[in-house]
Design a protein around this motif. Structure first.
Motif, short mmCIF file in Angstrom:
data_model
loop_
_atom_site.label_atom_id
_atom_site.label_comp_id
_atom_site.label_asym_id
_atom_site.label_seq_id
_atom_site.Cartn_x
_atom_site.Cartn_y
_atom_site.Cartn_z
N THR A 53 20.56 -10.13 23.98
CA THR A 53 21.27 -9.43 22.92
C THR A 53 20.78 -9.89 21.55
O THR A 53 20.61 -9.07 20.64
N LEU A 54 20.56 -11.17 21.40
CA LEU A 54 20.03 -11.70 20.14
C LEU A 54 18.69 -11.05 19.81
O LEU A 54 18.46 -10.60 18.68
N LEU A 55 17.81 -10.98 20.80
CA LEU A 55 16.49 -10.37 20.59
C LEU A 55 16.63 -8.90 20.21
O LEU A 55 15.97 -8.42 19.28
N GLN A 56 17.48 -8.17 20.92
CA GLN A 56 17.63 -6.74 20.67
C GLN A 56 18.20 -6.46 19.29
O GLN A 56 17.76 -5.53 18.60
N CYS A 57 19.17 -7.26 18.86
CA CYS A 57 19.75 -7.08 17.54
C CYS A 57 18.77 -7.48 16.44
O CYS A 57 18.67 -6.82 15.41
N ALA A 58 18.05 -8.56 16.67
CA ALA A 58 17.08 -9.03 15.69
C ALA A 58 15.96 -8.02 15.48
O ALA A 58 15.48 -7.82 14.36
N ALA A 59 15.55 -7.37 16.57
CA ALA A 59 14.43 -6.44 16.51
C ALA A 59 14.83 -5.02 16.13
O ALA A 59 13.96 -4.14 16.02
N GLY A 60 16.12 -4.78 15.95
CA GLY A 60 16.55 -3.44 15.61
C GLY A 60 16.62 -2.50 16.79
O GLY A 60 16.72 -1.29 16.63
N LEU A 61 16.63 -3.06 18.00
CA LEU A 61 16.77 -2.24 19.20
C LEU A 61 18.22 -1.89 19.46
O LEU A 61 18.52 -0.93 20.18
N ASP A 62 19.13 -2.69 18.91
CA ASP A 62 20.55 -2.46 19.10
C ASP A 62 21.26 -2.71 17.77
O ASP A 62 20.83 -3.54 16.97
N ILE A 74 13.73 -6.04 4.52
CA ILE A 74 14.35 -4.80 4.99
C ILE A 74 15.68 -5.10 5.69
O ILE A 74 15.72 -5.88 6.65
N PRO A 75 16.79 -4.49 5.24
CA PRO A 75 18.09 -4.69 5.88
C PRO A 75 18.22 -3.83 7.13
O PRO A 75 18.65 -2.68 7.07
N VAL A 76 17.87 -4.40 8.27
CA VAL A 76 17.85 -3.64 9.53
C VAL A 76 19.22 -3.08 9.85
O VAL A 76 19.35 -1.93 10.30
N SER A 77 20.26 -3.88 9.63
CA SER A 77 21.61 -3.48 10.01
C SER A 77 22.14 -2.34 9.16
O SER A 77 23.18 -1.76 9.47
N THR A 82 16.87 6.49 13.42
CA THR A 82 15.54 6.97 13.07
C THR A 82 14.82 5.96 12.18
O THR A 82 13.64 5.66 12.38
N GLN A 83 15.53 5.42 11.20
CA GLN A 83 14.93 4.42 10.32
C GLN A 83 14.60 3.14 11.06
O GLN A 83 13.56 2.52 10.79
N ARG A 84 15.46 2.74 12.00
CA ARG A 84 15.16 1.55 12.79
C ARG A 84 13.93 1.76 13.66
O ARG A 84 13.11 0.85 13.83
N ARG A 88 10.59 -0.54 13.57
CA ARG A 88 9.98 -1.16 14.76
C ARG A 88 8.52 -0.74 14.90
O ARG A 88 7.66 -1.55 15.26
N ARG A 89 8.25 0.51 14.60
CA ARG A 89 6.89 1.03 14.73
C ARG A 89 5.95 0.37 13.74
O ARG A 89 4.81 0.03 14.07
N ASP A 90 6.42 0.15 12.51
CA ASP A 90 5.55 -0.28 11.44
C ASP A 90 5.54 -1.79 11.19
O ASP A 90 4.55 -2.34 10.72
N ARG A 91 6.65 -2.48 11.50
CA ARG A 91 6.78 -3.87 11.06
C ARG A 91 7.05 -4.87 12.18
O ARG A 91 7.14 -6.06 11.93
N VAL A 92 7.22 -4.37 13.41
CA VAL A 92 7.62 -5.24 14.51
C VAL A 92 6.66 -5.05 15.68
O VAL A 92 6.28 -3.92 16.00
N GLY A 93 6.28 -6.17 16.32
CA GLY A 93 5.49 -6.11 17.54
C GLY A 93 6.32 -6.60 18.71
O GLY A 93 7.23 -7.42 18.54
#
Length: 248
Positions: A53-62, A74-77, A82-84, A88-93
């Motif tokens: 859950t920590l990983l998913q929230c940190a990465a913007g998956l949840d 960038i304020p993910v929360s 669509t923005q998340r 993820r596409r542009d700034r997260v691996g």
């Protein structure tokens, strides 16, 4: 603030709840976390402690239930789905236990996937350079079934890096590998951090994997309850034993 001192990841008082009423589960409970740029952080904890859950929230998956998450500035929360997805596409691996390579594509084509999904132009020089860095430059024409697990995970690492992300998240990235391949991939991840200045956050259950990180966070009941810097395998094992003995 100077971009260099803005954390790659910041979580402030983050909570995540699932369900409602008597069935409500609090998976994260007021988590505060800073991950500096160019660092390698491992996250450990007993089953059900909140690691995924920590990983998913940190990465913007949840979405978080409460608190804020920032990737860089960038304020993910504060983003909609669509923005998340664009973030993820542009700034997260991402690097996954199961590699998630596309079976019908070559190694080179798999590395290119994030760029093509973003509608960008693939630079073959960048692909070859990444392949060289992770040690698969001789495998670019091979498909996943023609590679070992360790080689596939190296291709997955190159794919995660091709968009120059601010941060790379690993979900048990060595969980499906034999001991030798796991050690090679972990050494490569550490090298990417310390040589190239990458930032990696990795969830793992393996003390050997965690000991390759600069810092290990220990979760229990949705909270960060312990931390180790310059970790050793024995030190990680002792901390995990204490958590298990405490019934966390």
């Amino acid at each position: 603030m100077d971009e260099a001192v803005v954390p790659a990841l910041r979580m402030d008082r983050v909570s995540k709840e699932y369900g409602r009423g008597s069935g409500r589960v609090r998976a994260l409970d007021s988590v505060d976390l800073r991950v500096e740029r160019g660092s390698f952080v491992a996250v450990m904890g007993p089953s059900g402690s909140g690691k995924s859950t920590l990983l998913q929230c940190a990465a913007g998956l949840d979405e978080v239930s409460d608190g804020t998450v920032h990737i860089g500035r960038i304020p993910v929360s504060g983003l909609d789905e669509t923005q998340r997805a664009m973030l993820r596409r542009d700034r997260v691996g991402f690097v996954f236990q199961s590699y998630n390579l596309l079976a019908g594509l070559t190694a080179a084509q798999n590395i290119e996937v994030p760029v093509r999904l973003a509608g960008g132009r693939v630079d073959p020089v960048v692909v070859r350079d990444l392949a060289s860095r992770v040690g698969v430059e001789d495998l670019l024409r091979r498909r996943p079934h023609e590679m070992s697990g360790g080689q596939r995970q190296r291709v997955a690492l190159a794919r995660a890096l091709v968009t120059e992300p601010e941060i790379v998240f690993g979900d048990e990235p060595t969980g499906a590998l034999d001991t030798g391949s796991a050690r090679q991939v972990l050494a490569l991840m550490r090298e990417l951090v310390h040589r190239d200045g990458r930032t990696i956050v990795m969830v793992t259950h393996d003390p050997v994997a965690a000991a390759h990180a600069d810092r290990v966070l220990f979760l229990a009941d949705g909270r960060i309850v312990d931390e180790a810097t310059s970790p050793s395998v024995d030190g990680v094992l002792r901390r995990m034993a204490r958590l298990e003995a405490a019934g966390c």
